[in-house]
Motif scaffolding. Structure first.
Motif, PDB file in Angstrom:
ATOM      1  N   VAL A   1      46.841 -12.993  15.514  1.00  0.00           N
ATOM      2  CA  VAL A   1      45.389 -13.210  15.456  1.00  0.00           C
ATOM      3  C   VAL A   1      44.696 -12.441  16.583  1.00  0.00           C
ATOM      4  CG1 VAL A   1      43.576 -14.970  15.605  1.00  0.00           C
ATOM      5  CG2 VAL A   1      45.679 -15.452  14.354  1.00  0.00           C
ATOM      6  N   PHE A   2      45.352 -12.363  17.747  1.00  0.00           N
ATOM      7  CA  PHE A   2      44.817 -11.614  18.887  1.00  0.00           C
ATOM      8  C   PHE A   2      44.501 -10.181  18.480  1.00  0.00           C
ATOM      9  CE2 PHE A   2      45.668  -8.693  22.404  1.00  0.00           C
ATOM     10  CZ  PHE A   2      44.764  -9.144  23.350  1.00  0.00           C
ATOM     11  N   TRP A   3      45.456  -9.544  17.792  1.00  0.00           N
ATOM     12  CA  TRP A   3      45.269  -8.153  17.377  1.00  0.00           C
ATOM     13  C   TRP A   3      44.231  -8.027  16.266  1.00  0.00           C
ATOM     14  CZ3 TRP A   3      46.732  -5.084  20.917  1.00  0.00           C
ATOM     15  CH2 TRP A   3      47.797  -5.428  21.735  1.00  0.00           C
ATOM     16  N   GLY A   4      43.991  -9.086  15.542  1.00  0.00           N
ATOM     17  CA  GLY A   4      42.943  -9.075  14.515  1.00  0.00           C
ATOM     18  C   GLY A   4      41.542  -9.209  15.124  1.00  0.00           C
ATOM     19  N   LEU A   5      41.430 -10.004  16.200  1.00  0.00           N
ATOM     20  CA  LEU A   5      40.130 -10.201  16.844  1.00  0.00           C
ATOM     21  C   LEU A   5      39.767  -9.080  17.824  1.00  0.00           C
ATOM     22  CD1 LEU A   5      40.263 -14.025  17.692  1.00  0.00           C
ATOM     23  CD2 LEU A   5      38.897 -12.907  15.935  1.00  0.00           C
ATOM     24  N   LEU A   6      40.781  -8.504  18.461  1.00  0.00           N
ATOM     25  CA  LEU A   6      40.550  -7.524  19.515  1.00  0.00           C
ATOM     26  C   LEU A   6      39.688  -6.334  19.080  1.00  0.00           C
ATOM     27  CD1 LEU A   6      41.133  -6.927  22.472  1.00  0.00           C
ATOM     28  CD2 LEU A   6      43.165  -5.656  21.717  1.00  0.00           C
TER      29      LEU A   6
ATOM     30  N   PHE B   1      33.937 -12.700  26.314  1.00  0.00           N
ATOM     31  CA  PHE B   1      34.712 -12.364  25.118  1.00  0.00           C
ATOM     32  C   PHE B   1      36.169 -12.783  25.274  1.00  0.00           C
ATOM     33  CE2 PHE B   1      31.953  -8.723  23.243  1.00  0.00           C
ATOM     34  CZ  PHE B   1      31.063  -9.672  22.756  1.00  0.00           C
TER      35      PHE B   1
ATOM     36  N   LEU C   1      39.299 -15.375  23.027  1.00  0.00           N
ATOM     37  CA  LEU C   1      40.456 -14.539  22.745  1.00  0.00           C
ATOM     38  C   LEU C   1      41.719 -15.042  23.457  1.00  0.00           C
ATOM     39  CD1 LEU C   1      40.993 -11.941  21.154  1.00  0.00           C
ATOM     40  CD2 LEU C   1      40.607 -10.665  23.266  1.00  0.00           C
TER      41      LEU C   1
ATOM     42  N   PHE D   1      37.292  -6.143  16.905  1.00  0.00           N
ATOM     43  CA  PHE D   1      35.903  -6.559  16.730  1.00  0.00           C
ATOM     44  C   PHE D   1      35.225  -6.798  18.074  1.00  0.00           C
ATOM     45  CE2 PHE D   1      37.922  -7.716  12.713  1.00  0.00           C
ATOM     46  CZ  PHE D   1      37.078  -7.038  11.839  1.00  0.00           C
ATOM     47  N   LEU D   2      35.947  -7.405  19.011  1.00  0.00           N
ATOM     48  CA  LEU D   2      35.376  -7.636  20.340  1.00  0.00           C
ATOM     49  C   LEU D   2      35.184  -6.309  21.084  1.00  0.00           C
ATOM     50  CD1 LEU D   2      37.308 -10.866  21.368  1.00  0.00           C
ATOM     51  CD2 LEU D   2      35.007 -10.652  20.451  1.00  0.00           C
TER      52      LEU D   2
ATOM     53  N   PHE E   1      44.747 -16.915  21.839  1.00  0.00           N
ATOM     54  CA  PHE E   1      45.493 -16.188  20.816  1.00  0.00           C
ATOM     55  C   PHE E   1      46.355 -15.065  21.381  1.00  0.00           C
ATOM     56  CE2 PHE E   1      41.639 -17.807  18.709  1.00  0.00           C
ATOM     57  CZ  PHE E   1      42.244 -18.650  17.795  1.00  0.00           C
TER      58      PHE E   1
END
Length: 148
Positions: free
Chosen positions: A37-42, A25, A29, A44-45, A32
């Protein structure tokens, strides 16, 4: 006789899978890190990791299912210890009990049932067909040795 489901993944394997999944994962990540974007994906992961963890825990808890079959000369008793519900009991006189192995009839191949005491119960639903056949052979041999 005590029966339980096969454990195909030991706890060390579970730890390895969780670690490997976490590292994988990080691959998408990593580019980013330091961006919005990092905080947007984190989340969900993290949610995916939490779901994987909870599903593994549920699987391990379901694997705590056991069936104990106790045979006396005048009584046979089956106790099924369920992980999330009350234990189930069945007993009958071995003289009147009928053991059946249905090769192609039933919900699974080599469906193993015991009939007696006014009920028919399934034995070893979580076992493979070969294991159910071996249990049938062992139990049939034991029942034939009981005094009549």
């Amino acid at each position: 006789m005590r029966l339980w489901p096969h454990r195909s993944l030991p706890v060390t394997g579970f730890v390895g899978i969780m670690g490997f999944t976490g590292c994988m994962f990080l691959v998408p990540l990593a580019p980013f890190i330091g961006t919005p974007v990092f905080w947007g994906l984190l989340p969900f992961l993290c949610a995916a990791m939490a779901a994987l963890y909870l599903f593994f825990l549920r699987n391990y808890r379901d694997g705590e299912l056991t069936e104990e079959l106790i045979v006396w000369s005048d009584r046979i008793e089956l106790v099924r210890h369920n992980p999330r519900s009350p234990d189930q009991f069945w007993e009958a006189n071995p003289y009147w009990m009928r053991l059946s192995l249905h090769a192609n009839r039933g919900p699974v191949q080599s469906y193993l049932t015991m009939n007696g005491g006014g009920r028919e119960v399934e034995l070893g639903a979580f076992l493979s067909p070969e294991e159910r056949e071996a249990v049938y052979d062992d139990l049939d041999r034991l029942l034939k040795r009981l005094p009549r």
